[in-house]
Design a protein around this motif. Structure first.
Motif, PDB file in Angstrom:
ATOM      1  N   GLN A   1       0.817  -1.208   0.000  1.00 21.25           N
ATOM      2  CA  GLN A   1       0.000   0.000   0.000  1.00 21.25           C
ATOM      3  C   GLN A   1       0.856   1.264   0.000  1.00 21.25           C
ATOM      4  O   GLN A   1       0.460   2.293  -0.542  1.00 21.25           O
TER       5      GLN A   1
ATOM      6  N   TRP B   1       1.695   3.420  -3.260  1.00 15.66           N
ATOM      7  CA  TRP B   1       0.826   4.481  -3.760  1.00 15.66           C
ATOM      8  C   TRP B   1       1.449   5.832  -3.403  1.00 15.66           C
ATOM      9  O   TRP B   1       1.502   6.725  -4.238  1.00 15.66           O
TER      10      TRP B   1
ATOM     11  N   ASP C   1       4.544   6.448  -5.627  1.00 15.73           N
ATOM     12  CA  ASP C   1       4.170   6.922  -6.957  1.00 15.73           C
ATOM     13  C   ASP C   1       3.793   8.405  -6.918  1.00 15.73           C
ATOM     14  O   ASP C   1       4.158   9.170  -7.803  1.00 15.73           O
TER      15      ASP C   1
ATOM     16  N   SER D   1       4.610   2.972 -13.065  1.00 15.20           N
ATOM     17  CA  SER D   1       4.025   2.975 -11.729  1.00 15.20           C
ATOM     18  C   SER D   1       4.671   1.864 -10.913  1.00 15.20           C
ATOM     19  O   SER D   1       4.599   0.690 -11.297  1.00 15.20           O
TER      20      SER D   1
ATOM     21  N   ARG E   1       3.686   1.004  -7.961  1.00 14.81           N
ATOM     22  CA  ARG E   1       2.563   0.282  -7.356  1.00 14.81           C
ATOM     23  C   ARG E   1       2.033  -0.783  -8.317  1.00 14.81           C
ATOM     24  O   ARG E   1       1.845  -1.940  -7.932  1.00 14.81           O
TER      25      ARG E   1
END
Length: 132
Positions: free
Chosen positions: A44, A47, A50, A121, A123
């Motif tokens: 998590q 995120w 990013d 990304s 993530r």
């Protein structure tokens, strides 16, 4: 003193992990001290990573000025995979990759560079590597 046979499980992290693990730890400290962002090596948390890369990109910082920061954030994403997917670091010719248990190779450090260019990304790379 006899060495462990080749089939013995490793008791320490492989040599290839030493540098990226250090880069990741440096990135965690930098984010905590400079940006007041806590990173906990969870999927998590990527995120937030990013978003931080996006903010750096929006500031239009020259790549040379952020190269080491991006390397650290990519290494951090790799460490997330190491800790949550049973992946391991591989190194060759100064480059570092992550190898997941299914044998696939991932390049989170290059993915951080791609994020900075607006085309990646960390993530999503990790979600893909985790099969989610």
């Amino acid at each position: 003193m006899a060495a462990d046979p080749p089939s013995a499980p490793q008791r320490t992290r492989p040599h290839a992990a030493a540098r990226p693990a250090r880069w990741a730890a440096d990135a965690v400290a930098m984010m905590r001290e400079g940006a007041r962002v806590r990173l906990d090596y969870s999927a998590q948390s990527l995120w937030r990573v990013d978003r931080m890369v996006e903010e750096i990109r929006r500031e239009d910082a020259p790549y040379d000025a952020v190269r080491e920061t991006l390397r650290g954030l990519g290494a951090y994403a790799g460490e997330v995979l190491v800790r949550h997917a049973g992946a391991e670091w591989w190194a060759s010719g100064g480059d570092h990759w992550i190898r997941t248990p299914d044998g696939r190779l991932w390049d989170p450090i290059d993915e951080a560079r791609r994020c900075y260019g607006g085309h990646g990304s960390l993530r999503l790379l990790c979600l893909d590597a985790l099969g989610q």
